[in-house]
Design a protein around this motif. Sequence first.
Motif, short mmCIF file in Angstrom:
data_model
loop_
_atom_site.label_atom_id
_atom_site.label_comp_id
_atom_site.label_asym_id
_atom_site.label_seq_id
_atom_site.Cartn_x
_atom_site.Cartn_y
_atom_site.Cartn_z
N LEU A 137 6.04 33.62 -6.35
CA LEU A 137 4.86 34.25 -5.74
C LEU A 137 4.91 34.14 -4.22
O LEU A 137 4.58 35.10 -3.52
CB LEU A 137 3.59 33.61 -6.30
CG LEU A 137 3.31 33.88 -7.78
CD1 LEU A 137 2.07 33.15 -8.24
CD2 LEU A 137 3.16 35.38 -8.04
N ASP A 161 4.40 39.84 3.96
CA ASP A 161 3.90 39.43 5.26
C ASP A 161 4.79 39.99 6.37
O ASP A 161 4.32 40.34 7.45
CB ASP A 161 3.88 37.90 5.31
CG ASP A 161 2.87 37.38 6.30
OD1 ASP A 161 1.98 38.16 6.68
OD2 ASP A 161 2.96 36.20 6.67
N LEU A 174 -3.47 37.63 0.33
CA LEU A 174 -2.58 38.78 0.48
C LEU A 174 -3.28 39.96 1.14
O LEU A 174 -2.66 40.77 1.78
CB LEU A 174 -2.10 39.25 -0.90
CG LEU A 174 -0.81 38.70 -1.46
CD1 LEU A 174 -0.45 39.47 -2.70
CD2 LEU A 174 0.32 38.84 -0.46
N LYS A 175 -4.58 40.02 0.94
CA LYS A 175 -5.29 41.28 1.15
C LYS A 175 -5.17 41.88 2.54
O LYS A 175 -4.57 42.91 2.73
CB LYS A 175 -6.75 41.12 0.79
CG LYS A 175 -7.37 42.44 0.38
CD LYS A 175 -8.70 42.20 -0.27
CE LYS A 175 -9.14 43.40 -1.06
NZ LYS A 175 -10.33 43.09 -1.84
N THR A 176 -5.76 41.25 3.49
CA THR A 176 -5.76 41.87 4.82
C THR A 176 -5.15 40.92 5.83
O THR A 176 -5.81 40.07 6.39
CB THR A 176 -7.19 42.22 5.27
OG1 THR A 176 -8.02 41.09 4.99
CG2 THR A 176 -7.70 43.42 4.54
N LYS A 177 -3.86 41.12 6.02
CA LYS A 177 -3.17 40.34 7.03
C LYS A 177 -3.56 40.88 8.40
O LYS A 177 -3.73 42.08 8.57
CB LYS A 177 -1.66 40.47 6.83
CG LYS A 177 -1.19 39.89 5.54
CD LYS A 177 -1.05 38.38 5.66
CE LYS A 177 -1.00 37.69 4.32
NZ LYS A 177 0.06 38.19 3.49
N PRO A 178 -3.69 39.98 9.40
CA PRO A 178 -3.98 40.49 10.75
C PRO A 178 -2.86 41.40 11.21
O PRO A 178 -1.69 41.10 11.02
CB PRO A 178 -4.06 39.23 11.60
CG PRO A 178 -3.43 38.15 10.79
CD PRO A 178 -3.60 38.53 9.37
N PRO A 188 -7.66 47.97 12.17
CA PRO A 188 -6.47 48.36 11.42
C PRO A 188 -6.25 47.36 10.30
O PRO A 188 -6.47 46.17 10.45
CB PRO A 188 -5.35 48.27 12.45
CG PRO A 188 -5.86 47.39 13.52
CD PRO A 188 -7.34 47.51 13.52
N VAL A 189 -5.84 47.86 9.13
CA VAL A 189 -5.73 47.00 7.97
C VAL A 189 -4.36 47.18 7.34
O VAL A 189 -3.84 48.28 7.25
CB VAL A 189 -6.84 47.36 6.95
CG1 VAL A 189 -6.54 46.76 5.59
CG2 VAL A 189 -8.19 46.90 7.45
N ASN A 190 -3.78 46.06 6.94
CA ASN A 190 -2.57 46.12 6.12
C ASN A 190 -2.96 45.79 4.70
O ASN A 190 -3.35 44.67 4.42
CB ASN A 190 -1.53 45.11 6.61
CG ASN A 190 -0.95 45.50 7.93
OD1 ASN A 190 -0.85 46.68 8.24
ND2 ASN A 190 -0.57 44.52 8.72
N ALA A 191 -2.86 46.73 3.80
CA ALA A 191 -3.23 46.47 2.42
C ALA A 191 -1.99 46.44 1.56
O ALA A 191 -1.04 47.19 1.77
CB ALA A 191 -4.19 47.55 1.93
N VAL A 192 -1.99 45.55 0.59
CA VAL A 192 -0.87 45.48 -0.34
C VAL A 192 -1.10 46.50 -1.45
O VAL A 192 -2.19 46.60 -2.01
CB VAL A 192 -0.76 44.06 -0.95
CG1 VAL A 192 0.35 44.03 -2.00
CG2 VAL A 192 -0.48 43.05 0.12
N PHE A 222 -2.85 34.89 -5.20
CA PHE A 222 -1.92 36.02 -5.09
C PHE A 222 -2.66 37.33 -5.34
O PHE A 222 -2.76 38.19 -4.46
CB PHE A 222 -0.76 35.84 -6.08
CG PHE A 222 0.32 36.87 -5.93
CD1 PHE A 222 1.23 36.80 -4.89
CD2 PHE A 222 0.41 37.92 -6.82
CE1 PHE A 222 2.21 37.75 -4.74
CE2 PHE A 222 1.39 38.88 -6.67
CZ PHE A 222 2.29 38.80 -5.63
N PRO A 274 -5.07 42.76 -4.68
CA PRO A 274 -4.53 41.64 -3.92
C PRO A 274 -5.57 40.54 -3.74
O PRO A 274 -6.77 40.84 -3.57
CB PRO A 274 -4.16 42.26 -2.57
CG PRO A 274 -4.26 43.72 -2.74
CD PRO A 274 -5.15 43.99 -3.89
#
Lengths: 103, 119
Positions: free
Chosen positions: B30, B38, A87-91, B74-78, A49, A83
């Motif tokens: 979690l 997501d 979790l960190k870098t989702k496509p 491109p990045v998705n960061a939490v 996580f 993260p």
Amino acid sequence: MALVKNDLINAVKERCYVTEPLARNLVESFFEVIKSSLEEGDSVKLMGFGNFIIRKKEARIARNPKTGEEALVEARQVVAFKPGKNLKTKPVKEEDPKKESNS
Amino acid sequence: MTKSELISKLQMQYKRLPGEVVEKCVDVILEGIASALDDHRRVEVRGFGNFSIREWQPRFARNPETGETWRTPPVNAVYFRPGKELKMRVNGRGYAESKFNNHTSEHSDHSEHIECREE
């Protein structure tokens, strides 16, 4: 819509087969245990996580951008979340045609 | 504290529940947070904090060694923003006494909204 605590309580209720009051207590306790660990300065590492870590910030002199007034910000500790791998870098979803045309 | 330590602390608090149920519960929480993120949904837990997704657009970066230009993906960061109560407790009394805080109560919903507005 944002996911709130009640959604987590419902998920626990349904997937762990417990009563709603118990699910509520479990979810509250879950966050309470993490909070009290961080309160004691102990970081929380949750595999898969992410990690909640404590960062120490030094005292500094800040300035109010509107009035130009100076103020002392005392040394403090903040919680940061790193993260984990999952979790960190989702496509990124590539369905947006505008994003594609930039390349 | 690791995940297993977290689970055993909870198991101590819920001695009447089978240990596996507590373990499953932690996973469900979690996973619940992770799957909401997501789907690009925010997660808001009062008193603890908010999780949100920051979308970083692709940009042109340069390798300082070779001077080569490339487009970053491109990045998705939490991103996690600690809630009022967590912020205060991590600082013990120090934060609670600070001038930014002395007029708001610890559990006030309103105060948390003020914090969110900065984003």
